[in-house]
Design an enzyme around this catalytic site. Sequence first.
Site, PDB file in Angstrom:
ATOM      1  N   ASP A   1      43.686  38.620  26.590  1.00  0.00           N
ATOM      2  CA  ASP A   1      44.358  39.571  25.715  1.00  0.00           C
ATOM      3  C   ASP A   1      44.058  39.234  24.255  1.00  0.00           C
ATOM      4  O   ASP A   1      43.922  38.063  23.889  1.00  0.00           O
ATOM      5  CB  ASP A   1      45.875  39.490  25.901  1.00  0.00           C
ATOM      6  CG  ASP A   1      46.354  40.222  27.150  1.00  0.00           C
ATOM      7  OD1 ASP A   1      45.513  40.533  28.012  1.00  0.00           O
ATOM      8  OD2 ASP A   1      47.564  40.463  27.257  1.00  0.00           O
TER       9      ASP A   1
ATOM     10  N   ASP B   1      47.578  45.508  36.168  1.00  0.00           N
ATOM     11  CA  ASP B   1      47.591  44.198  35.527  1.00  0.00           C
ATOM     12  C   ASP B   1      48.051  43.105  36.487  1.00  0.00           C
ATOM     13  O   ASP B   1      48.663  43.380  37.519  1.00  0.00           O
ATOM     14  CB  ASP B   1      48.518  44.247  34.310  1.00  0.00           C
ATOM     15  CG  ASP B   1      48.061  43.322  33.190  1.00  0.00           C
ATOM     16  OD1 ASP B   1      47.192  42.460  33.448  1.00  0.00           O
ATOM     17  OD2 ASP B   1      48.569  43.466  32.062  1.00  0.00           O
TER      18      ASP B   1
END
Length: 844
Positions: A560, A499
Amino acid sequence: MILKTPFLQFTLDTKTAAWSLYSTQENAPYLDGVKMRLHYQTPRTWHGWRRKSAQALKTFKDPQITGPERVSSPHGDLQQLRLTLAPESCGLRSTLTFALAEEHPLFLWKISLENRGDRPVWIGKIEMLRAGFFPKKTFLPEAGPITLRRNIIPQGQGVVRPHPAPGELAFFSNGWQSWSHTGSYGADEIYRQTRLGFFGAPMWYNAGTPLPKKPGYLVSDMFGVLGDRQHRSGILAGYLSQKEHFGTLKARLDDPLYPALYLWANGDQTRLDPDARMTTDWAAVQFVDIDSPDPLAPYVEAVTRENGLSALTPALAKPRTASHRERESDSRLPSGEGRGVRAEARENTTGWCSWYDYYQDITAEEVRANLGAAQEIKESLPLDVIQIDDGYQAEVGDWLSFDPAFPEGVRPLADEIKEAGFRPGLWLAPFILHPKSDLAKEHRAWLLRNRWKLPVNAGFVWNAFTRALDITQPGALEGVQKVVRTAVEEWGFSFLKLDFLYAAALPGRYQDPTKTRAQVLRRGLEAIREAAGEEVTLLGCGAPLGPAIGLVDAMRIGADVHPSWTPSLGNHKALFRPEPNMPSVRNALQNTLTRAFLHCRWWLNDPDCLLLRPETDLTVDEIRAMATAIAFSGGLTMLSDDLTKLPPERLRIAQAILPPIGQRPRVVDWFDAPTPSLLRLDLENASGAWHLLAIFNWEKTEKDLELDLERVGLDEGGVYYAHSFWAEESARIAAGTLTLEAIPAHGVRVLALRPSKGQKPQYVGSNLHIAQGLEVADWSESGSRLKADLSRPGHVQGQVILSLPAPPRRASLNQKEIPWQKAEGTLYRFEVQFHGEGELEISY
C-alpha cells in the site's frame, strides 16, 4: 536419454533419475546432475504417530519409460519423456515427466504421486531441483559445532552455473503476495524480512518458505533468478502455475565457485489417501540474458498460456477528447483464445478510491461529495471508477450490514455513480474477518484453526489479531459467494477490489485435509469469479500471485502507499522505517518497478493510488516520482484524495499522466540494484518514434547522475533531442553520456529522447502529458509549413517544443496566432491553449 531442441539439450540418467540441462549456445548457463527428493510421512500403527521420510527419487529397479514422444500443449509441441519409478515401501509411486518446448527456450517438468498402499501418506516438500550444496551444522567433539565448507562437499549434489566461469552472483527474489518485497540481491546481502514477527509475518510470507538470516542465503516464491552480474546471464526456475502447490526457490550465493539452487513444491502435509493422486504444477527453467530488452518473456508468457490467458499486446494509450471516446466506444482489443483479461478491463482503468484520505471514517455523504467533484473535473481529468473502500460495512466480515454512516447501505450510491457516468466499485475482504464480527461469533466452525484448535492468526489489522475463514468448511464458501452475488446483482457494483486474499491460504487444520493451501485459495477465487460473472472487473490485493492468475483482471503488485515516504505507525517512524512490506510510498514503488514485466500478461498491474494532497509528509518531488512510476507501469491509475479540496497545481500532476500510457516499460537495471532506477519506454505515433526514460534518485539527498546511452540500449554515437518533463528543459545531445544535474532526493528526471532528423522539423517534447508526444494526433509537412493536430481532454494550457530548420515566421493554433520563443539552437517553445483539440500551424 536425451531430448534436444534448437535452444536446449536435456539429459536424463535413468538409473539415478538425475538430469542435466545445457544450452545449445556457448558460454551459457547450465545445470548438471540435478537430483529430486520427496518428503512424506507415513502412519506407525503401534503408537499412532507418523514416521517422517525424505526419499531421493531414484530408480531401484528397472523404471517404466515412456518416450521420447511429441505431444501437443498450450506451449506448442513438446518433446516429452516420462519415467515411472517403482513404488516406495509405503506404496507411494512417483512418475516424472520431462519436456522441452520446440518453439520456446523452456524446459518443463512435473512429478505425479499415486498412493498404491492401503494407508494414507502425508506429503511434505516435493523437491523438484537440488543443485549445489547448502552447508549444515555438524559436531566434532574436538572442535565443537562447525559448518561444512566446500572442501568437504558431498559428492553427487549436482551443479548449477549461471555462467561457466565464476563471476558476481546475484538473485532476483519474488515475494509471496501482492505486498511482499520483490527485488534483486547481491551475494553479500541478507534477505529482507520483517521484524514484527507474528504481527505481520502471516500476511507477508508463505508458511512453506524459510526466512534465511545469513548473507547470500536467499529465497523466492513461485519463481526466481540466480544470475551473474559480471557475465550477464542467469537461470530462472519456477512454476507455470500455482493451482496445485505453492512453490519455493532457495539459493546460496556466498561461495562464487559453488552456488546452490533448490526448488520445491509445498505439499503442506496434505493427506494422500489410498488410490488418490497428486500432481505438481509444471516447473520450468529458462536460461536468461540479463540485458535482453525483455529478459523474462519466455517464462512469463508461458505462465500466461498455461493459465488459459490470451496474449495481450499493451495498447498505446492515445489521449482522447470526448468525441474521440464516443467514436471509439465499440473498439476493443481482440481477446484471442483463452479467457484473457476482459476488453473493458484492458482499457487502462482509472478512478477514485476513498481509502487513503478517509480510511475507515468514510461516510455516504463524503462519497457523494467526491462523486460530484469527479463530475466537475471529468472533462479534463477522465476517471472511470468511483470505488468505495473499507468503512461502509458494520465490521470486517459483516458485509451485508452497514456502518451508521451508510444508513441506506451502498446500493443507492452505486445507482448514483452509474447515473453520473462512472463505474461503481466496492472493496471486499472475503476471506478475513475481525474477531468481533458477527460472522466470527455466529459461525465459529468456519474459522480456520491450528493444531491446538485455536483460531489461526491472520495478522494484526484493524487493531486486532484477525481471523481467517476455512473455506473448505461446509457453508463457508457459499457464504462468500452470497456476498459477492449481492454486491454485483443486488447492489449493482461492476468493479470489486478483493483484499487480504492471502487469508485463504494460511497454514492450519482445514476441514478437508486432502487439499493444499494453493488448491484451497484457487478454489476460493474460482468461486468468487463464478459468483461475480465474467463482466465484473476483479482487482486482487494482498493475494499470492500464482493462484490468482487467470481469475482476476487486475492485481496489486506492491505494498500500500501511505502519506509518507517510509513506513510509520502513528508518531513512530524509526522503528518501522526498515520494514520492507508495510505501507509507504517507498515500498509501493519498489514492486511497481520490479514487477512491471507482469503488466498485460498475467493481469493489469495495479501500482496503487497516487496521493496528491499537500497535507502529507510527501514532498512535491516524491509525488512526482510516484506519478512517474505509475505512468511508466502502464497499469491502473487511481486517485485517493478528497477531490473537493485538491488545489489546481496538484490536479495538474494527475492530468499529466492521464490517460495512462498503457505500455509496460523496460526496467534496465532490474538485476543490478536493490531498487531499479532506470526505465525505458519506446513510443511512436504520427510525430515519429521516441524513447521515454525515467531516471530515479533513491538517495536522501540531491544528486547528479550520469546517463550512459549505451546502458539503456541507445546509440551512444547518435545525436538526440532531449526534453525533461518535470524540469521543462530541452537540449541537443551529441555525446554518449548525459549528466543529469541536481535530481532531488527521492526525485526523478523524465526524458523524451528523439533521434535528430537533421534539417527536418520535428516534435521534441511538451508539458502537456508525461509521454511528451502522445498528444499529437496527426503530423504533416509541406514545404516550409508544418501542421500538427493536438488532442487532450478538457481545457489545455502549456508548451510544445519543436526543432525547426529555420526560425518561425508565423505560428497559429486553431487559426489564432500564438507566441513563441527561441530555446536553444534550433529549438523553439510555443505557447498553446485549447479545449479538447488544437490545430497547430507553423511556417518558417
